[in-house]
Design a protein around this motif. Structure first.
Motif, PDB file in Angstrom:
ATOM      1  N   ALA A   1       0.847  -1.195   0.000  1.00  0.00           N
ATOM      2  CA  ALA A   1       0.000   0.000   0.000  1.00  0.00           C
ATOM      3  C   ALA A   1       0.883   1.247   0.000  1.00  0.00           C
ATOM      4  CB  ALA A   1      -0.924   0.011   1.208  1.00  0.00           C
TER       5      ALA A   1
ATOM      6  N   GLU B 162      -6.659  -1.971   4.072  1.00  0.00           N
ATOM      7  CA  GLU B 162      -6.813  -0.519   3.986  1.00  0.00           C
ATOM      8  C   GLU B 162      -6.875   0.103   5.380  1.00  0.00           C
ATOM      9  OE1 GLU B 162     -10.252   2.441   2.341  1.00  0.00           O
ATOM     10  OE2 GLU B 162      -9.470   0.935   0.956  1.00  0.00           O
TER      11      GLU B 162
ATOM     12  N   LEU C  55      -3.914   0.636  -2.556  1.00  0.00           N
ATOM     13  CA  LEU C  55      -3.513  -0.773  -2.467  1.00  0.00           C
ATOM     14  C   LEU C  55      -3.111  -1.297  -3.842  1.00  0.00           C
ATOM     15  CD1 LEU C  55      -6.289  -2.181  -0.102  1.00  0.00           C
ATOM     16  CD2 LEU C  55      -4.044  -1.281   0.514  1.00  0.00           C
TER      17      LEU C  55
END
Length: 217
Positions: free
Chosen positions: A99, A169, A138
């Motif tokens: 991420a 997330e 992501l």
């Protein structure tokens, strides 16, 4: 006794220094006059007022709305479970999903009230709003998955992936708020803002200007 009728002439060695001094004198006067003219011209054309340094700084900010000052690459490790057929079929998926988090400054919030100019110290003080942390981006194309289960249906696999994405997330947001990363982002913001404002100030005539950057508490 010297002969009154005999006229003596200075030797070439004696006359050379005198001739040199006489020939250099006009050039010396010319250089002094040229230096004086240059000095008075500089005094004449040098502006007494270099302009408002705060206005100069605000113009530099107007060219940018949001400034990304720091980015962090994170790798959340998450897991999710799925149970079907009244608990008879169970599966688990562990995922490592890279991420990216961006830290930005909203320059639209920086107005004259956030700038202070110290003319004596030639220092511009800038107070920035808090850093803004972006939503995690992501990279599921580079994600790595480890699945465990006797039989994992397509629907179960899709659910496990959705759950892991949501968890990754949320975990990335938590990791982005880590004090170490926040301090690195603030330091990067200070350096970026100081550089962005120093150049316009120097062009405006404030060659010795310094920029000090702080954040809202």
């Amino acid at each position: 006794m010297d002969d009154p009728g005999l006229t003596t002439h200075p030797s070439p060695q004696q006359s050379a220094p005198s001739l040199a001094r006489i020939s250099l004198l006009p050039w010396g006067l010319f250089l002094v006059a040229l230096a004086a003219a240059a000095f008075f011209a500089w005094r004449w054309w040098q502006p007494d007022d270099l302009g408002d340094p705060l206005a100069t700084s605000l113009v530099a900010f107007e060219k940018q709305d949001k400034l990304t000052v720091f980015s962090a690459e994170l790798a959340p490790v998450v897991s999710s479970n799925d149970s079907r057929l009244f608990g008879l079929v169970n599966s688990k998926q562990v995922a490592v999903i890279p991420a990216r988090i961006d830290y930005t400054i909203n320059l639209a919030q920086v107005g004259r009230d956030r700038l202070t100019w110290n003319a004596d110290a030639q220092t511009l003080s800038v107070r920035l709003p808090p850093l803004t942390v972006s939503r995690p981006n992501l990279d599921e194309a580079r994600a790595q998955y480890l699945r465990d289960g006797i039989w994992i249906s397509r629907d179960a696999q899709d659910k496990l992936t959705r759950d892991n994405t949501r968890l990754a997330e949320a975990q990335a947001v938590q990791q982005a708020a880590n004090p170490v990363l926040m301090n690195l982002a603030r330091q990067a913001a200070r350096e970026a803002i100081a550089q962005n404002l120093s150049i316009p100030l120097q062009v405006a005539g404030y060659g010795k200007a310094k920029v000090e950057v702080t954040f809202d508490k």
